[in-house]
Design a protein around this motif. Structure first.
Motif, short mmCIF file in Angstrom:
data_model
loop_
_atom_site.label_atom_id
_atom_site.label_comp_id
_atom_site.label_asym_id
_atom_site.label_seq_id
_atom_site.Cartn_x
_atom_site.Cartn_y
_atom_site.Cartn_z
N ALA A 212 52.17 40.69 40.26
CA ALA A 212 51.58 41.43 39.13
C ALA A 212 50.10 41.66 39.35
N TYR A 213 49.39 40.67 39.88
CA TYR A 213 47.96 40.83 40.11
C TYR A 213 47.69 41.95 41.11
N THR A 214 48.46 41.97 42.19
CA THR A 214 48.29 43.03 43.19
C THR A 214 48.53 44.41 42.57
N ALA A 215 49.55 44.49 41.71
CA ALA A 215 49.87 45.78 41.07
C ALA A 215 48.79 46.19 40.08
N PRO A 223 45.98 34.95 43.70
CA PRO A 223 45.86 34.15 42.47
C PRO A 223 46.73 32.90 42.55
N GLU A 224 46.22 31.79 42.02
CA GLU A 224 46.94 30.52 42.06
C GLU A 224 46.84 29.82 40.70
N LEU A 225 47.87 29.05 40.40
CA LEU A 225 47.90 28.24 39.18
C LEU A 225 48.05 26.78 39.56
N LEU A 287 44.58 25.39 35.50
CA LEU A 287 43.51 25.97 36.30
C LEU A 287 43.99 27.22 37.00
N MET A 288 43.13 28.23 37.05
CA MET A 288 43.46 29.51 37.68
C MET A 288 42.42 29.85 38.73
N ARG A 289 42.88 30.35 39.86
CA ARG A 289 41.96 30.71 40.93
C ARG A 289 42.30 32.10 41.47
N VAL A 290 41.28 32.83 41.88
CA VAL A 290 41.43 34.03 42.71
C VAL A 290 40.41 33.92 43.83
N ARG A 291 40.78 34.39 44.99
CA ARG A 291 39.92 34.27 46.17
C ARG A 291 39.49 32.82 46.41
N ASP A 292 40.39 31.89 46.03
CA ASP A 292 40.16 30.45 46.20
C ASP A 292 38.99 29.94 45.37
N VAL A 295 38.75 31.03 38.32
CA VAL A 295 38.53 32.27 37.57
C VAL A 295 37.45 32.06 36.52
N LYS A 296 37.53 30.93 35.80
CA LYS A 296 36.54 30.64 34.78
C LYS A 296 35.22 30.29 35.45
N GLY A 297 34.22 31.11 35.21
CA GLY A 297 32.90 30.85 35.75
C GLY A 297 32.57 31.62 37.01
N TYR A 298 33.61 32.15 37.71
CA TYR A 298 33.35 32.85 38.96
C TYR A 298 33.86 34.29 38.97
N ALA A 299 34.96 34.55 38.28
CA ALA A 299 35.56 35.89 38.34
C ALA A 299 34.73 36.89 37.54
N SER A 300 34.71 38.14 38.00
CA SER A 300 34.07 39.22 37.26
C SER A 300 34.88 39.54 36.02
N HIS A 301 34.31 40.38 35.14
CA HIS A 301 35.04 40.78 33.93
C HIS A 301 36.35 41.48 34.30
N GLY A 302 36.29 42.38 35.29
CA GLY A 302 37.50 43.08 35.70
C GLY A 302 38.53 42.15 36.29
N GLU A 303 38.09 41.19 37.11
CA GLU A 303 39.03 40.23 37.69
C GLU A 303 39.65 39.36 36.60
N SER A 304 38.85 38.96 35.63
CA SER A 304 39.37 38.13 34.53
C SER A 304 40.44 38.88 33.76
N TRP A 305 40.20 40.16 33.49
CA TRP A 305 41.21 40.95 32.79
C TRP A 305 42.46 41.10 33.64
N SER A 306 42.29 41.28 34.95
CA SER A 306 43.45 41.42 35.84
C SER A 306 44.29 40.16 35.83
N VAL A 307 43.64 38.99 35.81
CA VAL A 307 44.38 37.73 35.76
C VAL A 307 45.12 37.60 34.44
N ALA A 308 44.43 37.91 33.34
CA ALA A 308 45.06 37.80 32.02
C ALA A 308 46.28 38.71 31.91
N LEU A 309 46.13 39.96 32.32
CA LEU A 309 47.26 40.90 32.28
C LEU A 309 48.38 40.45 33.20
#
Length: 397
Positions: A212-215, A223-225, A287-292, A295-309
């Motif tokens: 879903a994240y790639t799409a 992304p990892e949980l 805990l959620m991660r993107v690019r290792d 997400v909280k504290g490091y992801a951009s606004h767009g990346e955060s929305w992508s993770v949530a969606l």
């Protein structure tokens, strides 16, 4: 599953409301504050036994009234089911299925719903309770019996914590509080089951989340949980680190119970000093991660929305794969106003193929074409259906 008709009594701003819905996309349009999200919230309650906006039930009851009623006719597979819940301002809620009294935790067996909302950004950026609520509501939809397990855990947690506070006030220390062991046993039994279910959920979400994240994002950021567990030394509520690696599947239910008991013993004096239960699933964090990176504290606004969606899409795909009743109903509540044009189109394309989609928007032009079908207009709690208007005009002489 399809919601064919929704009826509300004294729910939020509605004294009464009737909403007819069709298979495929349905669009609810109205200015902010008119009651669109209240309709979405009512449908979600049937599936999760909770609100995505508030943590208690009382705010959903219209001012000046003691209870609200949500009633819906559902098409589930080849049959129709009438589900109903009475939400009481005080006391336990009541449910009926096809006119017969039922336990409220039976409702999620029939109602499968996945909601996308602006509040979803809090799952990514908010405190641990937001992520626990996300996980537990999905657990209930996967296995409705978990509603009872979670409710029993909350009850035991409150009673155990009350005992700790009483002991603290009376100056009782250590082994003198023998009754605590009884509550320990109950807390461990219920809490271990919740931890096990949450770990399996995170593992099962991993593949659909990545897809879903790639799409959504158009990029593979891996992304990892991962759950940070208080029974293994983490305490997200206190900002302390530690986690359980999801690639290690050796944490069986029995081993989890052993870790739980050991952690309670290790924290016993701290619990007595503070009057708090410091170990258990109520202290854990997803805990959620993107690019290792977290997400909280490091992801951009767009990346955060992508993770949530992506979390919501992954949830829908998981329920879709497991449910014999068909697709869950997808509700996109004012979410398009929060997204850029590219993410709007991607989300619309990914969700348009579900059996039923309900979209709310303040601005009709925000709705991408794949979802712009049956339009219902909401104005100060009044519901008007474009189909009725079109039919009336077609019958006019």
């Amino acid at each position: 599953m399809i919601v064919e008709h929704l009826n509300l009594v004294d729910f939020r701003n509605y004294a009464t409301a009737d909403l007819a819905l069709l298979p495929g996309p349905n669009v609810l349009v109205g200015r902010n504050g008119q009651g669109k999200t209240n309709l979405a919230e009512a449908i979600v309650f049937l599936a999760t036994l909770g609100s995505h906006r508030v943590s208690s039930d009382a705010p959903m009851v219209r001012d000046g009234h003691e209870y609200a009623v949500i009633r819906a006719r559902l098409s589930v597979g080849n049959r129709r089911v009438l589900v109903e819940v009475q939400i009481n301002r005080q006391g336990s809620n009541k449910a009926r299925i096809n006119g017969s009294p039922s336990k409220t935790n039976e409702l999620p067996r029939y109602a499968h719903v996945v909601l996308f909302a602006p509040e979803d950004l809090q799952i990514v950026r908010g405190d641990p309770s937001s992520r626990r609520r996300f996980a537990d509501q999905l657990l209930i939809q996967r296995a409705p019996r978990m509603a009872g397990v979670l409710a029993d855990y909350d009850r035991v947690l409150k009673q155990r914590t009350a005992l700790l506070k009483s002991a603290r006030a009376r100056g009782i220390r250590g082994d003198a509080l023998t009754t605590l062991e009884v509550w320990d046993d109950k807390l461990i039994a219920l809490g271990s089951e919740i931890i096990d279910a949450r770990l399996r959920l995170a593992s099962d979400l991993q593949q659909p989340l990545a897809a879903a994240y790639t799409a959504i994002a158009g990029a593979d950021h891996s992304p990892e949980l991962e759950w940070a567990l208080s029974v293994s030394g983490a305490d997200p509520e206190e900002g302390e680190g530690g986690s359980f690696n999801l690639t290690d599947r050796s944490l069986s239910l029995s081993k989890g119970a052993e870790m739980f008991r050991a952690a309670l013993l290790a924290k016993r004096q701290q619990e007595l000093d503070r009057g708090l239960t410091l170990v258990g699933p109520h202290r854990d964090d997803l805990l959620m991660r993107v690019r290792d990176l977290p997400v909280k504290g490091y992801a951009s606004h767009g990346e955060s929305w992508s993770v949530a969606l992506s979390l919501r899409l992954a949830s829908a795909e998981l329920l879709r794969a497991e449910s014999p009743a068909g697709d869950p109903v997808l509700i996109l509540d004012d979410v398009f106003a929060e997204l850029d044009a590219d993410r709007r189109q991607r989300l619309a394309s990914l969700t348009a193929g579900y059996e039923q989609v309900i979209v709310t928007a303040a601005v009709e032009a925000d709705i991408p074409e794949p979802l712009h079908r049956h339009v219902v207009r909401i104005d100060a709690g009044t519901i008007s259906d474009d189909r009725v208007t079109d039919a009336d005009e077609g019958d006019a002489p």
